[in-house]
Design a protein around this motif. Structure first.
Motif, short mmCIF file in Angstrom:
data_model
loop_
_atom_site.label_atom_id
_atom_site.label_comp_id
_atom_site.label_asym_id
_atom_site.label_seq_id
_atom_site.Cartn_x
_atom_site.Cartn_y
_atom_site.Cartn_z
N LEU A 31 -7.39 4.84 -0.09
CA LEU A 31 -6.53 4.04 -1.01
C LEU A 31 -6.88 2.46 -0.58
O LEU A 31 -7.15 1.57 -1.30
N ARG A 32 -6.67 2.37 0.67
CA ARG A 32 -6.51 0.93 1.42
C ARG A 32 -7.76 0.41 1.07
O ARG A 32 -7.99 -0.85 0.52
N LYS A 74 -3.17 11.31 5.45
CA LYS A 74 -3.44 9.90 6.24
C LYS A 74 -4.89 9.73 5.68
O LYS A 74 -5.17 8.23 5.63
N ALA A 75 -5.82 10.29 5.63
CA ALA A 75 -7.08 9.94 5.23
C ALA A 75 -7.08 9.42 3.59
O ALA A 75 -7.85 8.53 3.47
N LEU A 89 0.96 -1.20 0.03
CA LEU A 89 -0.06 0.01 -0.08
C LEU A 89 0.87 1.25 -0.07
O LEU A 89 0.78 2.34 -0.57
N GLN A 90 2.05 1.33 0.85
CA GLN A 90 2.84 2.41 0.80
C GLN A 90 3.54 2.62 -0.54
O GLN A 90 3.78 3.90 -0.89
N MET A 91 3.70 1.58 -1.25
CA MET A 91 4.28 1.65 -2.42
C MET A 91 3.40 2.37 -3.61
O MET A 91 3.89 3.17 -4.15
N GLN A 92 2.22 1.81 -3.43
CA GLN A 92 1.13 2.43 -4.17
C GLN A 92 0.99 3.87 -3.85
O GLN A 92 0.58 4.68 -4.82
#
Ligand code: ZN
Length: 294
Positions: free
Chosen positions: A237-238, A231-232, A202-205
């Motif tokens: 995205l998640r 953050k939101a 997720l961090q990568m995306q």
């Protein structure tokens, strides 16, 4: 060895360590090709993070520079922005990320681009190569699949691109998972559980701001729903990126993980390409060093 030879040896030895270290460290060498500077991430970001965590060498290559993928930006400025996003995405999970300078939306399976791919696979001395299948809605994705297929034998032919030493052993080629049904649906030959790295993926995306929070929501008609707060929007995205594991992938997980498969919530699956080396199940276990010992 005389003094001259010794001097020569020392010069060569001093120049050689990075290459020798790469060749002899016993780690896998993995390369993945996507058409655009965020494609590999969604299909193989999880296993890339897993390989990298074990010290294996991973490189993502975007075959186009992404210079068409935005509603209000374009050209060299967008290509530059997306190259930086891709490099940041790679940095976040500890892999290399290179963007080739072919125009987005205009990729064709030319001899020129085939040679670029052959050289990238050879320079990386790849054991495993990942790419999209050649039946995909987007012409750039489709032709990236064709280009990697076209390289799948030529990487071992010394007279082709003689400026870059040919590989002595053909890599094993795998396709990313997709949902296209014609002419034939994706067949999950290998599936890897990625629950331990979903956050890294997720961090990568999240690093692909121009895509995840601008272009893709614009195309989907959801741009007004993207939160402004970092953050939101990561949470947004998640939610949008969570995927369930299909029945076919579940079956493949059972093959490789046995009883542990039932606890896997997210996975990445891959289809073996017919054109490279054909690995036995034992070799697949070496190429994907994530499965329990059986
Ligand atoms: Zn794409």
């Amino acid at each position: 060895m005389n003094a001259f030879q010794l001097g020569l040896f020392l010069i060569v030895a001093a120049a050689a360590p990075p290459l020798l270290a790469q060749q002899d460290d016993g780690k896998l060498r993995v390369i993945a090709f996507g058409a655009h500077p965020d494609d590999c991430d969604s299909r193989a970001g999880g296993i890339a993070a897993k390989y990298a965590a074990l010290g294996h060498h991973v490189k993502f290559v975007s075959v186009t520079n992404g210079d068409a993928g935005h509603q209000s930006e374009g050209g060299g400025a967008l290509a530059s922005r997306r190259r930086k996003e891709a490099q940041e995405a790679g940095r976040r999970i500890g892999i290399e990320y290179e963007t080739l300078d072919n125009h987005d939306g205009e990729l064709v399976p030319s001899l020129d681009v085939r040679r670029q791919i052959i050289r990238k696979i050879r320079e990386w001395r790849a054991d495993i190569v990942f790419s999209p299948r050649p039946n995909d809605y987007h012409p750039d994705h489709r032709y990236t699949g064709v280009l990697v297929q076209d390289a799948a034998y030529m990487v071992v032919v010394p007279n082709i691109c003689p400026d870059t030493p040919a590989l002595r052993r053909n890599p094993v080629f795998f396709y990313f998972q997709d949902n296209f049904q014609r002419p034939n649906p994706f067949r999950p030959d290998v599936a890897v559980g990625i629950d331990d790295v979903t956050e890294k993926k997720l961090q990568m995306q999240d690093a692909h701001t121009s895509q995840m929070y601008e272009w893709l929501p614009y195309v989907a008609g959801t741009l007004d729903q993207v939160p402004k707060d970092p953050k939101a929007r990561l949470e947004w995205l998640r939610k949008g990126r969570s995927r369930t594991v299909s029945e076919a992938v579940q079956q493949t997980l059972r093959k490789w993980y046995g009883a542990q498969a039932s606890s896997i919530r997210s996975a990445e699956a891959f289809e073996l390409c017919e054109y490279g080396r054909r690995p036995s199940d034992d070799e697949v276990r070496k190429l994907f060093p994530f499965f329990p010992i059986q």
